[in-house]
Design a protein around this motif. Structure first.
Motif, PDB file in Angstrom:
ATOM      1  N   TYR A  91       0.846  -0.971  -0.005  1.00  0.00           N
ATOM      2  CA  TYR A  91       0.213  -0.067  -0.118  1.00  0.00           C
ATOM      3  C   TYR A  91       0.763   1.041  -0.086  1.00  0.00           C
ATOM      4  O   TYR A  91       0.411   2.148  -0.856  1.00  0.00           O
ATOM      5  N   SER A 147      -0.063   5.852  -5.626  1.00  0.00           N
ATOM      6  CA  SER A 147      -1.361   5.940  -5.888  1.00  0.00           C
ATOM      7  C   SER A 147      -1.751   7.312  -6.565  1.00  0.00           C
ATOM      8  O   SER A 147      -1.115   8.358  -6.562  1.00  0.00           O
ATOM      9  N   GLU A 198      -4.450  -0.806  -8.967  1.00  0.00           N
ATOM     10  CA  GLU A 198      -4.336   0.066  -7.480  1.00  0.00           C
ATOM     11  C   GLU A 198      -5.616  -0.106  -6.808  1.00  0.00           C
ATOM     12  O   GLU A 198      -5.301  -0.219  -5.592  1.00  0.00           O
ATOM     13  N   GLU A 202      -4.767  -1.602  -3.000  1.00  0.00           N
ATOM     14  CA  GLU A 202      -5.446  -0.530  -1.673  1.00  0.00           C
ATOM     15  C   GLU A 202      -6.727  -1.127  -1.076  1.00  0.00           C
ATOM     16  O   GLU A 202      -7.064  -0.630  -0.021  1.00  0.00           O
TER      17      GLU A 202
END
Length: 98
Positions: free
Chosen positions: A44, A49, A66, A70
């Motif tokens: 993470y 991101s 992603e 996440e």
């Protein structure tokens, strides 16, 4: 540089998923559980991101990856916030905000 971070994050995430499946199939091991949680958190943190502004391009495959990377952390944070809402009241001195 982002491509390297993406590859490392995907590899660490795969290690976490394999460790989680090993934990479920072969029985509980505390050290393996801690290693699995650390791998999920590391994936993470390492992932560049879009929400953090580290990735600018529009690539649907990277957006899907992603979301998958996440998801475990987002689910844990949602669950933790939901539990703290139960215990939070105006009369109680217990107040946890994230």
């Amino acid at each position: 540089m982002n491509a390297l971070r993406e590859v490392i994050a995907v590899v660490v995430f795969i290690v976490a998923v394999v460790s989680l499946s090993n934990l479920v199939l072969n029985g509980f091991d505390g050290r393996l559980l801690i290693a699995t949680v650390i791998c999920f958190i590391a994936a993470y943190i390492i992932w560049p991101s879009k929400r953090k502004g580290a990735r600018q391009g529009d690539n649907s495959l990277l957006d899907i990856i992603e979301f998958i990377i996440e998801l475990p952390i987002d689910l844990f944070l949602w669950l933790f916030r939901s539990i703290t809402r139960i215990f939070r009241s105006n009369d109680s001195h217990l107040d946890i905000d994230l």
